[in-house]
Enzyme design. Sequence first.
Site, PDB file in Angstrom:
ATOM      1  N   ASP A  35      55.446  -6.942 -40.129  1.00 42.53           N
ATOM      2  CA  ASP A  35      55.698  -7.593 -41.637  1.00 42.53           C
ATOM      3  C   ASP A  35      56.702  -8.864 -41.294  1.00 42.53           C
ATOM      4  O   ASP A  35      57.501  -8.667 -40.567  1.00 42.53           O
ATOM      5  CB  ASP A  35      56.227  -6.687 -42.350  1.00 42.53           C
ATOM      6  CG  ASP A  35      56.146  -7.130 -43.893  1.00 42.53           C
ATOM      7  OD1 ASP A  35      56.667  -8.236 -44.359  1.00 42.53           O
ATOM      8  OD2 ASP A  35      55.626  -6.461 -44.498  1.00 42.53           O
ATOM      9  N   HIS A 103      46.733  -2.227 -46.961  1.00 42.25           N
ATOM     10  CA  HIS A 103      47.599  -2.395 -45.791  1.00 42.25           C
ATOM     11  C   HIS A 103      48.537  -0.966 -45.928  1.00 42.25           C
ATOM     12  O   HIS A 103      48.869  -1.067 -46.992  1.00 42.25           O
ATOM     13  CB  HIS A 103      48.353  -3.669 -45.579  1.00 42.25           C
ATOM     14  CG  HIS A 103      48.952  -4.161 -46.975  1.00 42.25           C
ATOM     15  ND1 HIS A 103      48.376  -4.731 -47.788  1.00 42.25           N
ATOM     16  CD2 HIS A 103      50.278  -4.171 -47.001  1.00 42.25           C
ATOM     17  CE1 HIS A 103      49.072  -5.208 -48.661  1.00 42.25           C
ATOM     18  NE2 HIS A 103      50.541  -4.827 -48.408  1.00 42.25           N
ATOM     19  N   LEU A 104      48.591  -0.479 -45.030  1.00 45.52           N
ATOM     20  CA  LEU A 104      49.547   0.655 -44.910  1.00 45.52           C
ATOM     21  C   LEU A 104      50.934   0.211 -44.334  1.00 45.52           C
ATOM     22  O   LEU A 104      51.016  -0.491 -43.251  1.00 45.52           O
ATOM     23  CB  LEU A 104      49.034   1.951 -43.963  1.00 45.52           C
ATOM     24  CG  LEU A 104      49.950   2.978 -43.662  1.00 45.52           C
ATOM     25  CD1 LEU A 104      50.224   3.755 -44.746  1.00 45.52           C
ATOM     26  CD2 LEU A 104      49.544   3.869 -42.446  1.00 45.52           C
ATOM     27  N   HIS A 105      51.954   0.536 -45.199  1.00 36.12           N
ATOM     28  CA  HIS A 105      53.564  -0.006 -44.520  1.00 36.12           C
ATOM     29  C   HIS A 105      53.905   1.373 -43.580  1.00 36.12           C
ATOM     30  O   HIS A 105      53.864   2.451 -44.185  1.00 36.12           O
ATOM     31  CB  HIS A 105      54.481  -0.096 -45.714  1.00 36.12           C
ATOM     32  CG  HIS A 105      54.216  -1.359 -46.717  1.00 36.12           C
ATOM     33  ND1 HIS A 105      54.624  -2.417 -46.434  1.00 36.12           N
ATOM     34  CD2 HIS A 105      53.236  -1.533 -47.473  1.00 36.12           C
ATOM     35  CE1 HIS A 105      54.193  -3.338 -47.186  1.00 36.12           C
ATOM     36  NE2 HIS A 105      53.320  -2.785 -48.039  1.00 36.12           N
TER      37      HIS A 105
END
Length: 157
Positions: A35, A103-105
């Site tokens: 990120d 989107h997967l954090h």
Amino acid sequence: MADIQTKPGCPFCSATAEKGFNIVWEDEEYTAFKDRSPASAQHILLIPKTHIDSIKSLHQTDVARAEKMAEIGHSILDKLEVSQDKRRMGFVIPPFNTVNHLHLHVQELPYTSWLKSLMYRVAPGTGGNDKDFSWFVEVEQAVKILKKGQDVSVFAC
């Protein structure tokens, strides 16, 4: 190779090292990158290469996709030697997300500030719901909701 569908103008549809993304993991269907504005020491975004707008776009037929994303996320955190009790993985629910591409954090706790932690607040479910009002849903909560044939939303579900 998988049939990859992209959306013009979507920054995540062109997530490559050449475009400035710090890729940490990739296969034919998914890409994971650091990120650019991390909320924790390890903060990675895992995306499908096929454009999907958000978690709100997933349905019961997408349970396997959410489970696969969780599996990949755990594998990445395993390689980073993040202990089970320091992991958080989930999706920000529109309209609170910043990019309209699923989107997967994938994160290692703790967060770098209390303000950043608010963005990823987990609201456990009550009264038969798997989650209460929140703009973040843990991946396990999302899987349970989708398996029941419900849609993931900001409201209790």
